[in-house]
Design a protein around this motif. Structure first.
Motif, PDB file in Angstrom:
ATOM      1  N   UNK A 532       0.830  -1.207   0.000  1.00  0.00           N
ATOM      2  CA  UNK A 532       0.000   0.000   0.000  1.00  0.00           C
ATOM      3  C   UNK A 532       0.863   1.255   0.000  1.00  0.00           C
ATOM      4  N   UNK A 533       1.964   1.224   0.745  1.00  0.00           N
ATOM      5  CA  UNK A 533       2.863   2.376   0.772  1.00  0.00           C
ATOM      6  C   UNK A 533       3.533   2.589  -0.580  1.00  0.00           C
ATOM      7  N   UNK A 534       3.962   1.486  -1.190  1.00  0.00           N
ATOM      8  CA  UNK A 534       4.653   1.597  -2.471  1.00  0.00           C
ATOM      9  C   UNK A 534       3.728   2.015  -3.601  1.00  0.00           C
ATOM     10  N   UNK A 535       2.479   1.572  -3.531  1.00  0.00           N
ATOM     11  CA  UNK A 535       1.537   1.842  -4.621  1.00  0.00           C
ATOM     12  C   UNK A 535       0.674   3.072  -4.377  1.00  0.00           C
ATOM     13  N   UNK A 536       0.932   3.767  -3.268  1.00  0.00           N
ATOM     14  CA  UNK A 536       0.243   5.024  -3.029  1.00  0.00           C
ATOM     15  C   UNK A 536      -1.104   4.920  -2.360  1.00  0.00           C
ATOM     16  N   UNK A 537      -1.530   3.706  -2.009  1.00  0.00           N
ATOM     17  CA  UNK A 537      -2.826   3.580  -1.333  1.00  0.00           C
ATOM     18  C   UNK A 537      -2.736   4.015   0.121  1.00  0.00           C
ATOM     19  N   UNK A 538      -1.507   4.011   0.665  1.00  0.00           N
ATOM     20  CA  UNK A 538      -1.264   4.512   2.023  1.00  0.00           C
ATOM     21  C   UNK A 538      -0.061   5.429   1.936  1.00  0.00           C
ATOM     22  N   UNK A 539      -0.185   6.636   2.463  1.00  0.00           N
ATOM     23  CA  UNK A 539       0.881   7.623   2.316  1.00  0.00           C
ATOM     24  C   UNK A 539       1.536   7.910   3.655  1.00  0.00           C
ATOM     25  N   UNK A 540       2.846   8.180   3.604  1.00  0.00           N
ATOM     26  CA  UNK A 540       3.536   8.629   4.795  1.00  0.00           C
ATOM     27  C   UNK A 540       3.197  10.089   5.051  1.00  0.00           C
ATOM     28  N   UNK A 541       3.518  10.558   6.237  1.00  0.00           N
ATOM     29  CA  UNK A 541       3.148  11.922   6.631  1.00  0.00           C
ATOM     30  C   UNK A 541       3.726  12.957   5.681  1.00  0.00           C
ATOM     31  N   UNK A 542       4.994  12.804   5.309  1.00  0.00           N
ATOM     32  CA  UNK A 542       5.589  13.810   4.439  1.00  0.00           C
ATOM     33  C   UNK A 542       4.992  13.779   3.048  1.00  0.00           C
ATOM     34  N   UNK A 543       4.550  12.583   2.605  1.00  0.00           N
ATOM     35  CA  UNK A 543       3.893  12.502   1.296  1.00  0.00           C
ATOM     36  C   UNK A 543       2.550  13.223   1.319  1.00  0.00           C
ATOM     37  N   UNK A 544       1.849  13.080   2.420  1.00  0.00           N
ATOM     38  CA  UNK A 544       0.576  13.797   2.566  1.00  0.00           C
ATOM     39  C   UNK A 544       0.804  15.298   2.542  1.00  0.00           C
ATOM     40  N   UNK A 545       1.859  15.734   3.206  1.00  0.00           N
ATOM     41  CA  UNK A 545       2.171  17.160   3.250  1.00  0.00           C
ATOM     42  C   UNK A 545       2.410  17.722   1.858  1.00  0.00           C
ATOM     43  N   UNK A 546       3.071  16.915   1.028  1.00  0.00           N
ATOM     44  CA  UNK A 546       3.443  17.408  -0.296  1.00  0.00           C
ATOM     45  C   UNK A 546       2.304  17.347  -1.307  1.00  0.00           C
ATOM     46  N   UNK A 552       8.604  20.013  -8.429  1.00  0.00           N
ATOM     47  CA  UNK A 552       8.989  19.337  -9.658  1.00  0.00           C
ATOM     48  C   UNK A 552       9.076  17.832  -9.453  1.00  0.00           C
ATOM     49  N   UNK A 553       8.861  17.119 -10.545  1.00  0.00           N
ATOM     50  CA  UNK A 553       8.982  15.657 -10.477  1.00  0.00           C
ATOM     51  C   UNK A 553      10.391  15.244 -10.084  1.00  0.00           C
ATOM     52  N   UNK A 554      11.375  16.011 -10.564  1.00  0.00           N
ATOM     53  CA  UNK A 554      12.765  15.706 -10.215  1.00  0.00           C
ATOM     54  C   UNK A 554      12.969  15.802  -8.708  1.00  0.00           C
ATOM     55  N   UNK A 555      12.442  16.899  -8.132  1.00  0.00           N
ATOM     56  CA  UNK A 555      12.613  17.083  -6.696  1.00  0.00           C
ATOM     57  C   UNK A 555      11.879  16.010  -5.907  1.00  0.00           C
ATOM     58  N   UNK A 556      10.659  15.671  -6.362  1.00  0.00           N
ATOM     59  CA  UNK A 556       9.876  14.660  -5.657  1.00  0.00           C
ATOM     60  C   UNK A 556      10.601  13.325  -5.657  1.00  0.00           C
ATOM     61  N   UNK A 557      11.224  12.959  -6.780  1.00  0.00           N
ATOM     62  CA  UNK A 557      11.927  11.671  -6.853  1.00  0.00           C
ATOM     63  C   UNK A 557      13.111  11.647  -5.900  1.00  0.00           C
ATOM     64  N   UNK A 558      13.794  12.799  -5.765  1.00  0.00           N
ATOM     65  CA  UNK A 558      14.932  12.856  -4.849  1.00  0.00           C
ATOM     66  C   UNK A 558      14.465  12.710  -3.406  1.00  0.00           C
ATOM     67  N   UNK A 559      13.348  13.358  -3.104  1.00  0.00           N
ATOM     68  CA  UNK A 559      12.843  13.317  -1.740  1.00  0.00           C
ATOM     69  C   UNK A 559      12.417  11.920  -1.326  1.00  0.00           C
ATOM     70  N   UNK A 560      11.799  11.188  -2.261  1.00  0.00           N
ATOM     71  CA  UNK A 560      11.193   9.915  -1.905  1.00  0.00           C
ATOM     72  C   UNK A 560      12.106   8.715  -2.109  1.00  0.00           C
ATOM     73  N   UNK A 561      13.223   8.892  -2.817  1.00  0.00           N
ATOM     74  CA  UNK A 561      14.006   7.749  -3.276  1.00  0.00           C
ATOM     75  C   UNK A 561      14.543   6.903  -2.134  1.00  0.00           C
ATOM     76  N   UNK A 562      15.112   7.533  -1.110  1.00  0.00           N
ATOM     77  CA  UNK A 562      15.771   6.774  -0.046  1.00  0.00           C
ATOM     78  C   UNK A 562      14.792   5.893   0.701  1.00  0.00           C
ATOM     79  N   UNK A 563      13.645   6.457   1.077  1.00  0.00           N
ATOM     80  CA  UNK A 563      12.693   5.656   1.840  1.00  0.00           C
ATOM     81  C   UNK A 563      11.966   4.651   0.953  1.00  0.00           C
ATOM     82  N   UNK A 564      11.742   5.008  -0.306  1.00  0.00           N
ATOM     83  CA  UNK A 564      11.116   4.045  -1.217  1.00  0.00           C
ATOM     84  C   UNK A 564      12.019   2.835  -1.413  1.00  0.00           C
TER      85      UNK A 564
END
Length: 931
Positions: A532-546, A552-564
Motif C-alpha cells: 500500500x505504501x509503495x503503490x500510493x494507497x497509504x501515504x507517509x506523513x511527508x507525502x501527505x504534506x506534499x 517538480x517531479x525531479x525534486x519529488x523523486x529525490x525526496x522519496x528515493x531513499x525511503x522508497x
C-alpha cells in the motif's frame, strides 16, 4: 575593550556565561546573541544580524532543486572575516544545532519556526514552505547510503548548522569541536551508524594542546570524542577516551565491595558491589586545585583504560565529603520523575553498612577513597556523572556475555542516580537503569513505567531549556523517536503487541510494524502494508504534506528515493520468491546509493550459494557503509568459498577492527592465514566459522609459511577470549599451536576440547595424534635431562618443566576421569615410563590391553582379521611385561604374562587352525621356560 573571543567560545561550549564578558560594549550585539544562546534563547535567529546570514537572494525557477548550500552567501564565506563576523556565524550555528536538539531530544516544544529564520525574496516566500524545507533537509542529511529519519522535527536547523560550521574559521578555535558535536547528532539521525571523516577527530584532537587546557574543558572534549567513537562501534578507542576524560577532570572512582543488604528480609550483611567515586572540588567558594594537579589534568595519561580502575590524578589531599558536596551547587529546580520499585522483597537501593572502616571489603591497597562512607557518598559533579555513565556504556560493550554485565553496570548507574544534579544527566541514568531492569522479573514493571515516564516528560516545561542542554553533548541520550521505539520494543518483549504496533505506525517505522504483524501471525497484513505504501494507497506523513504542492517531479523523486528503496528492500524480505526483483528495484530507485539493497541482495545470493554474485553485491555495500561488521563477515565467507584468500583476509580484518569481540571472525581470519600461502606474509595482524584449513588436504602444511601459522595462532588466541565455549575454535587452536611450537597452549586447548565434548562424543573427543606428540615432546626432553644444561637453555628447561606438569594434569584431571581408549592408556604409560614410575606404567599398559581388541574379545568371535590384530597385541603386552616387569619390586610379571596368554587362547580356540596360533603356542612355551 577588545573582544575576548576565546572566553565567549568557552561559554558556548560549557553553557555557562561569564558576566565579565558584558563589559565589552563595542561588541554588544554579538555578545548579546552569544549570551542568549547560552541561556537557551534562540529567538535572535529571527532578527538581524543573525537573519541576514540566511538571506536567499536568488529567485530563479530552479533554485528549489539546488542544494541548500547554494541558497546562502555564507557557503562562500571570506577567509579574512573579522572575529565578530566569525563569532556571529558560530553563534548562529550553535543556535541552529541546539534548536534541533531541543525539538528532537530534550524538549520542550520549540517556539521558533524555520521560515522565521530564512530571509526570502517575495517570490520565493510564495513557493517555499516549511514542509518543503523539511523534505529538502531530510534528503540532504541522508549520508553513507543511510536515510535520515523523515519525521524528525525541523531538520533544516541541523543542515544549516552543518553548512555554517563547514565555512572557514580563522579566529574561532572551537569550530572543529562544534563539528564533532554536530556529527554526533547527525549520526543519531541516520538509520545505521556510518563512518565519520577522519578530519572530524583530528581537528578536535588538536584543541587539547591549544584551546581545551582547563580540566573540565579537556574532560568534556575527551568524553565527547569517546561518545562518538562508541556510537560508531570503536569501543576500544572509546574506552581510552573515557578514562582520559576521568583523569582530566580528576575524577576518582573505584569498583569494589562493601557490606550491605539488598532485600528487606536479609538479616546479615554480605558483600555488595559498589562504585566509590569522588569529584574534585571546583570553584564557587571551594579551594582551587593546585597548579600541579591542573597540569596533570591538562595532560591526561591514556595508558590505563580499565573502567574498573581507580583514577588518581591530584597530588593534593582530597577534601572531605562535605566540602566536595558543597562545591557543587548545580541542583536543578526540577528533575525527571524517579519511580519507586515498590517490591515486597527487594529494597529500593542497597543498604550499605554506614562505616567506611568496617563496611569496605575490597578497597585497593593505597586507595585514596578508603575514607568514603559507602552509605553516604559525596555528591558528584554532573560532568563526572556523565563520565561514569559513559564508562557504564563501555562495560556493557566490552564484557563477554557471561551474565555479569548488568551487575557491573548497576553500581555506575546507582552512583549517578544517588545525587541528581542535572535534568538530562539524570534522564540518561534513569534510562540506563530501565534497560538494566528490563530482564528481571521483580523490576520489569518499573522498567517499562520508568521508560514511559521519560517519554512523557519530553514536551513538558518542568525545567529550563538551558538546564536540559547543559550536558546534552556529554551523554548518549536517544532522540524522542528512538526512545519511543525502545518503549515499543519493550512492549513487544512483554507481549503487548498492539500497543507496540500503534507506536511503530505512528513513528512510521514500517520494518518494526511488519514484525509486529508477523508476531501476531498476520504476515499478510505486513505485506499489504508495504505494498500500500509503495503503490500510493497509504501515504507517509511527508507525502501527505506534499500533496497539492507545486514541486517538480525531479525534486519529488529525490525526496522519496531513499525511503522508497527501503520499502522495496522490506518487501523483498517479506517475499523471498521475488527477492532479487525487489532488491534490484530498491538499488535502481536509490540511484545505486542504497547500502541496504546491496546488503540484502548479497545475503540472498550467499544463501543460494552464488558466491561471485555475493561478493559483487557486498563490495558495493561495504563501499557505501563500511561500519556494518555483518556485511564484512558474509563477504569474507563468500571469498573463502571462491578461494580469494586476500579478499577474505581483508574482510575478516575489517570485521575484527569493528568488533574485536567477534570470535567467529577471529577464527575465520586464522583459517584464511593458513590457506593463503606466501601472500599472507604481507598481512599484519591488527585485529578476526569456517573449518580449519590445517586439516584440509588441499592446503598441505609444507606450503604454509611459518609467519602465516604464527598469525593464525595469534588470531585464534584473541578470538578464544570471546568464544571460550567454542570447541571447534579450541580444536583449530590446538592444531595451529602444535604447528608453531606452542606445546603448552596445544595441551591447554586439548583439555578444553575434552571438557566440552567428552559427555557427548566419548573417546572421539581426544585427538590422539596430538596427544602422542605432546607425550613425545615430554619424553624426549626427559631423555636428555641428565645432560648438564648451559645457562642459555635455562628458559627452555623451565618451559619443558611447565609442559610436563600440563601433560600430567591433562591425563590425571581431564582425560582419564572422563574417557579412555587403548591409545590413550599407551600414551599415559609412555609418560609414566619416562618418569621412572614403572609400576604405574605397567598398569597403564595392561589397561590399554584390556581396552583393546585382545582384551575385549569374547568366545565365538569370527572376525579373523580382528583376531590377528589381537594376537599382535598379546605379543606386545608380553614384551612390555618382560622388559619392564623385573624393574617393579614385588611384581610377578611372569605370572601376569602367562595369565594373559592363557586367557586369550582359551577365548579364541576357534582359531586353532590359523597359522598365527602357532605364535601363541610358542609364546606360551617361552614364558614357561623363563619360569
Amino acid at each position: 575593550m577588545s573582544l575576548d573571543i576565546q572566553a565567549v567560545e568557552k561559554a558556548l561550549l560549557t553553557g555557562k556565561w561569564d558576566d565579565g564578558l558584558d563589559s565589552s560594549s563595542s561588541h554588544a550585539p554579538v555578545l548579546q546573541i552569544a549570551r542568549n544562546v547560552v541561556n537557551g534563547d534562540f529567538s535572535d535567529l529571527k532578527t538581524s544580524p543573525s537573519r541576514d546570514l540566511f538571506t536567499v537572494t536568488q529567485s530563479n525557477q530552479d533554485i528549489l532543486d539546488r542544494p541548500l548550500a547554494e541558497w546562502f552567501n555564507f557557503s562562500q564565506a571570506p577567509a579574512g572575516s573579522s572575529p565578530g563576523d566569525e563569532l556571529l556565524r558560530l553563534c548562529c550555528a550553535v543556535s541552529c544545532l541546539h534548536a534541533f536538539i531541543q525539538a528532537n531530544w530534550t524538549g520542550p516544544d520549540l517556539d521558533i519556526k524555520p521560515l522565521e529564520v530564512l530571509a526570502l525574496t517575495p517570490e520565493l516566500s510564495q513557493r517555499v514552505s516549511e514542509d518543503l524545507l523539511h523534505q529538502k533537509a531530510v534528503s540532504e542529511l541522508a549520508y553513507g547510503g543511510e536515510p535520515a529519519y523523515h519525521l524528525a522535527k525541523t531538520p533544516i536547523f541541523l543542515q544549516l548548522a552543518r553548512l555554517l560550521l563547514d565555512t572557514p574559521f580563522q579566529h574561532c578555535q572551537s569550530a572543529p569541536w562544534w563539528q564533532l558535536r554536530t556529527w554526533r547528532i547527525h549520526e543519531q539521525l541516520l538509520d545505521e551508524p556510518v563512518a565519520v571523516p577522519p578530519a572530524v577527530f583530528s581537528g578536535a584532537a588538536r584543541l587539547l594542546e591549544t584551546f581545551a587546557t582547563e580540566p573540565d574543558i579537556a574532560g568534556r572534549l575527551l568524553l565527547e570524542q569517546g561518545l562518538l567513537e562508541h556510537y560508531v562501534g570503536n569501543d576500544k578507542s572509546a574506552a581510552d577516551y573515557f578514562v582520559r576524560a576521568a583523569r582530566a577532570t580528576q575524577l576518582e572512582y573505584e569498583l569494589t565491595g562493601a557490606l550491605g543488604k539488598r532485600t528487606k528480609f536479609q538479616e546479615h550483611d554480605v558483600t555488595q558491589l559498589i562504585l566509590l567515586a569522588e569529584s574534585r572540588a571546583r570553584g564557587d567558594g571551594s579551594e582551587p586545585s593546585s597548579p600541579q594537579s591542573q597540569s596533570q589534568a591538562q595532560n591526561p595519561d591514556p595508558k590505563d583504560t580499565s573502567p574498573d580502575s581507580t583514577v588518581n590524578t591530584s597530588t593534593e589531599p582530597k577534601p572531605n565529603s562535605t566540602t566536595a558536596a558543597a562545591s557543587i551547587d548545580m541542583a536543578p529546580a526540577a528533575i525527571p520523575e524517579t519511580l519507586a520499585l515498590n517490591d515486597d522483597t527487594l529494597l529500593e537501593q542497597t543498604a550499605f553498612t554506614s562505616s567506611s572502616a568496617s563496611g569496605l571489603q575490597a578497597a585497593a591497597p593505597g586507595s585514596r577513597l578508603g575514607h568514603i562512607d559507602p552509605a553516604s557518598q559525596p555528591a558528584l559533579h554532573p560532568l563526572d556523572q556523565s563520565i561514569l555513565l559513559a564508562l557504564c556504556l563501555n562495560v556493557k560493550n566490552t564484557s563477554p556475555a557471561h551474565g555479569l554485565t548488568a551487575e557491573q553496570m548497576a553500581p555506575y548507574v546507582a552512583r549517578v542516580i544517588e545525587h541528581p544534579r542535572n535534568w538530562s544527566v539524570h534522564t540518561m541514568a534513569l534510562l540506563l537503569r530501565s534497560r538494566l531492569e528490563s530482564s528481571r522479573t521483580r523490576t520489569v514493571e518499573r522498567s517499562v513505567l520508568q521508560l514511559q515516564a521519560l517519554v512523557d516528560q519530553m514536551p513538558t516545561a518542568d525545567s529550563a531549556v538551558a538546564e536540559r542542554l547543559l550536558y546534552i553533548h556529554e551523554i548518549l541520550l536517544p532522540s524522542k523517536w528512538e526512545m519511543e521505539r525502545e518503549l515499543a520494543l519493550r512492549y513487544l518483549t512483554l507481549g503487548v503487541v498492539k500497543s507496540a504496533l500503534e507506536i511503530f505506525e505512528r513513528l512510521e517505522m514500517w520494518e518494526e510494524a511488519v514484525k509486529c504483524w508477523a508476531s501476531m501471525e498476520r504476515a499478510d497484513k505486513g505485506r499489504a502494508l508495504v505494498r500500500d505504501l509503495l503503490e500510493g494507497r497509504k501515504a507517509e506523513a511527508d507525502a501527505v504534506i506534499l500533496q497539492g504542492k507545486a514541486i517538480s517531479d525531479k525534486r519529488r523523486s529525490v525526496l522519496d528515493a531513499t525511503r522508497e528503496a527501503k520499502l522495496w528492500c522490506l518487501l523483498g524480505d517479506l517475499e523471498p520468491e521475488h527477492a532479487v526483483e525487489h532488491y534490484t528495484q530498491a538499488w535502481e530507485v536509490s540511484k545505486e546509493s542504497s547500502g541496504r539493497a546491496m546488503r540484502s541482495l548479497g545475503g540472498y545470493y550467499f544463501a543460494q550459494g552464488k558466491y561471485p554474485e555475493t561478493i559483487s553485491c557486498l563490495r558495493r555495500a561495504v563501499a557505501i557503509n563500511p561500519l556494518l561488521a555483518r556485511s564484512w563477515f558474509v563477504l569474507g565467507c563468500a571469498c573463502i568459498r571462491v578461494e580469494d584468500w586476500e579478499g577474505a583476509r581483508e574482510a575478516f580484518v575489517r570485521c575484527v577492527s569493528i568488533d574485536d569481540e567477534d570470535g567467529e571472525s577471529w577464527n575465520n581470519l586464522a583459517s584464511v592465514y593458513m590457506r593463503m600461502g606466501e601472500a599472507g606474509k604481507k598481512a599484519a595482524l591488527e585485529d578476526g566459522e569456517e573449518e580449519n584449513a590445517a586439516q584440509r588436504e588441499d592446503a598441505p602444511k609444507q606450503r604454509i609459511p611459518f609467519q602465516n601459522k604464527l598469525l593464525a595462532f595469534r588470531a585464534l588466541k584473541q578470538g578464544l577470549k570471546f568464544s571460550y565455549d567454542n570447541w571447534r575454535m579450541w580444536n583449530n587452536y590446538m592444531i595451529v599451536a602444535l604447528d608453531v611450537g606452542e606445546l603448552s597452549e596445544a595441551c591447554r586447548a586439548l583439555a578444553r576440547v575434552v571438557e566440552e565434548r567428552a559427555a557427548k562424543d566419548g573417546p572421539a573427543c581426544v585427538d590422539e595424534d596430538v596427544l602422542d606428540k605432546l607425550v613425545d615432546a615430554v619424553t624426549r626432553a626427559r631423555a636428555g635431562g641428565g645432560e648438564e644444561k648451559p645457562d642459555a637453555t635455562a628458559d627452555a628447561a623451565s618451559q619443558t618443566a611447565g609442559l610436563e606438569r600440563r601433560v600430567d594434569d591433562l591425563f590425571e584431571r581431564t582425560i582419564l576421569p572422563r574417557v579412555s581408549s587403548p591409545r590413550i592408556f599407551r600414551a599415559r604409560a609412555r609418560l609414566l615410563m619416562s618418569e621412572g614410575r614403572y609400576g604405574d606404567a605397567l598398569n597403564a599398559y595392561l589397561d590399554a590391553y584390556r581396552a583393546g581388541p585382545a582384551g575385549t574379545m569374547e568366545k565365538g568371535e569370527t572376525d579373523v582379521e580382528r583376531w590377528r590384530e589381537a594376537v599382535g597385541e598379546v605379543e606386545e603386552i608380553v614384551d612390555v611385561l618382560r622388559n619392564f616387569g623385573p624393574r617393579v619390586e614385588g611384581f610377578n610379571w611372569k605370572l601376569q604374562a602367562r595369565s594373559v596368554v592363557r586367557t586369550f587362547m582359551g577365548r579364541t580356540k576357534d582359531f586353532e587352525d590359523e597359522p598365527e596360533w602357532a605364535r601363541l603356542v610358542a609364546l606360551q612355551e617361552e614364558i614357561r621356560k623363563e619360569e
